[in-house]
Design a protein around this motif. Structure first.
Motif, PDB file in Angstrom:
ATOM      1  N   MET A 169       0.832  -1.208   0.000  1.00 53.85           N
ATOM      2  CA  MET A 169       0.000   0.000   0.000  1.00 53.85           C
ATOM      3  C   MET A 169       0.868   1.261   0.000  1.00 53.85           C
ATOM      4  N   VAL A 170       1.956   1.222   0.736  1.00 58.59           N
ATOM      5  CA  VAL A 170       2.877   2.363   0.732  1.00 58.59           C
ATOM      6  C   VAL A 170       3.483   2.541  -0.652  1.00 58.59           C
ATOM      7  N   ALA A 171       3.922   1.444  -1.261  1.00 54.48           N
ATOM      8  CA  ALA A 171       4.532   1.518  -2.592  1.00 54.48           C
ATOM      9  C   ALA A 171       3.547   2.086  -3.615  1.00 54.48           C
ATOM     10  N   LEU A 172       2.285   1.715  -3.495  1.00 51.67           N
ATOM     11  CA  LEU A 172       1.268   2.160  -4.441  1.00 51.67           C
ATOM     12  C   LEU A 172       0.686   3.528  -4.081  1.00 51.67           C
ATOM     13  N   ARG A 173       1.134   4.090  -2.964  1.00 46.00           N
ATOM     14  CA  ARG A 173       0.702   5.413  -2.515  1.00 46.00           C
ATOM     15  C   ARG A 173      -0.812   5.462  -2.269  1.00 46.00           C
ATOM     16  N   ILE A 174      -1.298   4.450  -1.574  1.00 46.42           N
ATOM     17  CA  ILE A 174      -2.704   4.365  -1.193  1.00 46.42           C
ATOM     18  C   ILE A 174      -2.902   5.092   0.147  1.00 46.42           C
ATOM     19  N   ILE A 175      -3.885   5.976   0.209  1.00 47.52           N
ATOM     20  CA  ILE A 175      -4.195   6.671   1.455  1.00 47.52           C
ATOM     21  C   ILE A 175      -4.635   5.648   2.489  1.00 47.52           C
ATOM     22  N   ALA A 176      -4.053   5.729   3.678  1.00 46.24           N
ATOM     23  CA  ALA A 176      -4.321   4.743   4.731  1.00 46.24           C
ATOM     24  C   ALA A 176      -5.651   5.024   5.420  1.00 46.24           C
ATOM     25  N   PRO A 177      -6.327   3.972   5.887  1.00 47.24           N
ATOM     26  CA  PRO A 177      -7.539   4.186   6.680  1.00 47.24           C
ATOM     27  C   PRO A 177      -7.208   4.802   8.036  1.00 47.24           C
ATOM     28  N   GLN A 178      -8.110   5.635   8.511  1.00 45.21           N
ATOM     29  CA  GLN A 178      -7.933   6.192   9.850  1.00 45.21           C
ATOM     30  C   GLN A 178      -8.151   5.120  10.920  1.00 45.21           C
ATOM     31  N   ASN A 179      -8.936   4.108  10.583  1.00 47.94           N
ATOM     32  CA  ASN A 179      -9.235   3.023  11.515  1.00 47.94           C
ATOM     33  C   ASN A 179      -8.945   1.704  10.812  1.00 47.94           C
ATOM     34  N   TYR A 180      -7.852   1.054  11.202  1.00 49.71           N
ATOM     35  CA  TYR A 180      -7.407  -0.195  10.587  1.00 49.71           C
ATOM     36  C   TYR A 180      -7.487  -1.247  11.680  1.00 49.71           C
ATOM     37  N   ILE A 181      -8.469  -2.139  11.579  1.00 52.93           N
ATOM     38  CA  ILE A 181      -8.863  -2.950  12.719  1.00 52.93           C
ATOM     39  C   ILE A 181      -8.753  -4.437  12.398  1.00 52.93           C
ATOM     40  N   ALA A 182      -7.994  -5.151  13.206  1.00 52.54           N
ATOM     41  CA  ALA A 182      -7.938  -6.605  13.096  1.00 52.54           C
ATOM     42  C   ALA A 182      -9.153  -7.216  13.796  1.00 52.54           C
ATOM     43  N   VAL A 183      -9.678  -8.257  13.208  1.00 49.84           N
ATOM     44  CA  VAL A 183     -10.835  -8.917  13.827  1.00 49.84           C
ATOM     45  C   VAL A 183     -10.502  -9.400  15.239  1.00 49.84           C
ATOM     46  N   THR A 184      -9.286  -9.889  15.440  1.00 50.69           N
ATOM     47  CA  THR A 184      -8.931 -10.392  16.771  1.00 50.69           C
ATOM     48  C   THR A 184      -8.896  -9.291  17.824  1.00 50.69           C
ATOM     49  N   GLU A 185      -8.927  -8.016  17.405  1.00 52.01           N
ATOM     50  CA  GLU A 185      -8.980  -6.908  18.356  1.00 52.01           C
ATOM     51  C   GLU A 185     -10.390  -6.624  18.854  1.00 52.01           C
ATOM     52  N   VAL A 186     -11.397  -7.152  18.156  1.00 49.20           N
ATOM     53  CA  VAL A 186     -12.787  -6.809  18.497  1.00 49.20           C
ATOM     54  C   VAL A 186     -13.641  -8.063  18.708  1.00 49.20           C
ATOM     55  N   ILE A 187     -13.033  -9.137  19.153  1.00 49.71           N
ATOM     56  CA  ILE A 187     -13.774 -10.378  19.378  1.00 49.71           C
ATOM     57  C   ILE A 187     -14.900 -10.170  20.389  1.00 49.71           C
ATOM     58  N   ASP A 188     -14.619  -9.476  21.480  1.00 55.36           N
ATOM     59  CA  ASP A 188     -15.649  -9.272  22.504  1.00 55.36           C
ATOM     60  C   ASP A 188     -16.849  -8.514  21.939  1.00 55.36           C
ATOM     61  N   GLN A 189     -16.577  -7.495  21.137  1.00 50.96           N
ATOM     62  CA  GLN A 189     -17.671  -6.710  20.557  1.00 50.96           C
ATOM     63  C   GLN A 189     -18.487  -7.542  19.575  1.00 50.96           C
ATOM     64  N   ILE A 190     -17.813  -8.406  18.822  1.00 53.82           N
ATOM     65  CA  ILE A 190     -18.533  -9.261  17.876  1.00 53.82           C
ATOM     66  C   ILE A 190     -19.401 -10.265  18.629  1.00 53.82           C
ATOM     67  N   ALA A 191     -18.856 -10.848  19.681  1.00 51.13           N
ATOM     68  CA  ALA A 191     -19.644 -11.788  20.492  1.00 51.13           C
ATOM     69  C   ALA A 191     -20.851 -11.092  21.096  1.00 51.13           C
ATOM     70  N   SER A 192     -20.677  -9.857  21.546  1.00 51.05           N
ATOM     71  CA  SER A 192     -21.797  -9.097  22.115  1.00 51.05           C
ATOM     72  C   SER A 192     -22.865  -8.824  21.066  1.00 51.05           C
ATOM     73  N   ALA A 193     -22.442  -8.514  19.831  1.00 51.68           N
ATOM     74  CA  ALA A 193     -23.407  -8.278  18.760  1.00 51.68           C
ATOM     75  C   ALA A 193     -24.177  -9.552  18.425  1.00 51.68           C
TER      76      ALA A 193
END
Length: 421
Positions: free
Chosen positions: A117-141
């Motif tokens: 993405m850096v090589a291709l000069r793609i604008i980065a997301p402000q929020n880049y989230i791994a699924v393993t970071e939000v397991i509790d929230q997914i289980a709650s949903a």
């Protein structure tokens, strides 16, 4: 999870128009919506981190990079979220086949993706989230969907903990009680849905489901599989709910655009939207936009077929990343096309012509008029081929490279000419 380093994007004089995109859900090209705070909300489905990053991936992220650049040029603030599916069956299968720990595979491939993405000069997301970071929230949903009557349990004989049930989404109940319905986005018939569901991670033959098309929300723990504790039984997320949770957390409801590759229209995007509508009672996104498929050697470029052209291998072989970007921009983002080596040769000839044009230190009315033509082309459903054609005509007619044109190429198309570094 950290994102990647965004490129600097020049500010151009004036403001461009709000871009218009084809909305899969309506079949119309529509103006992208903007929040009251002038924030443009975008969710683009991220990679499952193995075999990253092939040109099909790159074409998708470049299309939505173009959208982000147009929003910036229109004076808006970006609110861009993207996930990384760092726990899923295909990732686990690849890790097992290669004898690599699934966490190590996910981390290394995500790092490779960031570099691409850096090589291709793609604008980065402000929020880049791994699924393993939000397991509790997914289980709650998932638990909330169960409580609201939009989910049900299915007997799971091989569950690690006897009596635990896999949770599935009740499509019929959602269609009765919300504005969502099967086919609202894809507009596919049922036979097509069943075929695609089976191809793309679904389990239409699972015993105990109310409808073969009902998707998995929560997979309870099996012996030897990664799992996380949850009140609904230890386990891990279903594919679609992860994107629902991440998008709602960072963008809310009714954000401007949900985007991704055309192979995500069904079932992934359709059910991500279904889960969101069931949870909130509101539409998920205003526009559902998708990119076409990139083929190679006669078949759609895909991990399962192994016919991948990887960005990292091209750049390691000495290919200028600008050529990759130009080769992709030469095809309309919604078109299906086949990559051939001549795509890079044509991109190289184009870049050589632009770099070889005469330079001038002064802007003139012609350059400003060209900028407005480029803005109009790109705002019309991201017409990058048309924009490239306008530029080719400018240079073929002896147009010079003025400072304004250098900035426009960089800001709108992400292409820096040789002496603009």
């Amino acid at each position: 999870m950290h994102s990647w380093r965004s490129p600097d994007v020049p500010t151009l004089p004036g403001e461009g128009p709000l871009p218009r995109l084809f909305n899969q859900a309506t079949g119309l090209v529509e103006t992208t919506s903007v929040g009251a705070d002038d924030r443009a909300g975008l969710y683009v489905c991220g990679i499952t981190p193995y075999d990253a990053t092939h040109l099909g991936h790159a074409a998708t992220y470049l299309a939505f990079d173009t959208l982000n650049r147009l929003w910036l040029d229109a004076g808006l603030t970006l609110n861009y979220a993207q996930n990384v599916t760092d726990i899923d069956d295909p990732l686990l299968e690849r890790a097992t086949a290669t004898g690599v720990d699934w966490r190590e595979l996910a981390a290394s491939q995500t790092d490779l993706f960031r570099g691409d993405m850096v090589a291709l000069r793609i604008i980065a997301p402000q929020n880049y989230i791994a699924v393993t970071e939000v397991i509790d929230q997914i289980a709650s949903a998932a638990a909330e969907l169960l409580e609201l009557g939009f989910a049900y349990g299915v007997p799971t004989p091989d569950a690690e903990n006897a009596g635990d049930l896999d949770l599935y989404f009740d499509s019929a109940r959602a269609a009765e009680a919300t504005s969502w319905y099967l086919g609202f986005e894809s507009r596919y018939d049922r036979a097509t849905m069943l075929d695609l569901f089976a191809q793309r991670g679904g389990d239409p033959d699972r015993a105990g489901k109310r409808d073969p098309l009902d998707p998995l929300l929560w997979r309870v723990a099996r012996s030897g599989e990664p799992s996380w504790p949850a009140g609904i039984g230890a386990g891990r997320p279903g594919w679609h709910l992860e994107c629902t949770v991440i998008a709602l957390q960072h963008l809310g409801t009714g954000f401007a655009v949900q985007g991704g590759g055309g192979d995500l229209v069904f079932p992934h995007h359709e059910f991500s939207a279904a889960h969101a509508t069931a949870l909130t009672g509101m539409p998920f996104a205003s526009i559902h936009a998708h990119t076409g498929m990139v083929a190679y050697e006669g078949e759609k470029m895909s991990k399962s077929l192994g016919n991948l052209v990887l960005v990292s291998r091209l750049t390691e072989a000495g290919v200028d990343a600008r050529l990759i970007r130009l080769a992709l921009l030469a095809h309309h983002y919604r078109s299906d096309w086949e990559y051939v080596d001549d795509d890079l040769a044509r991109a190289s000839a184009r870049l050589d012509a632009w770099n070889g044009a005469p330079r001038t230190d002064a802007d003139d009315p012609g350059a400003l008029a060209l900028l407005e033509r480029l803005r109009g082309r790109l705002a019309d459903d991201l017409d990058t081929p048309g924009a490239l054609a306008d530029l080719d005509a400018w240079f073929a007619e002896g147009g010079a490279v003025a400072p304004l044109l250098i900035a426009a190429l960089d800001a709108l198309l992400g292409i820096r000419l040789d002496d603009a570094a």
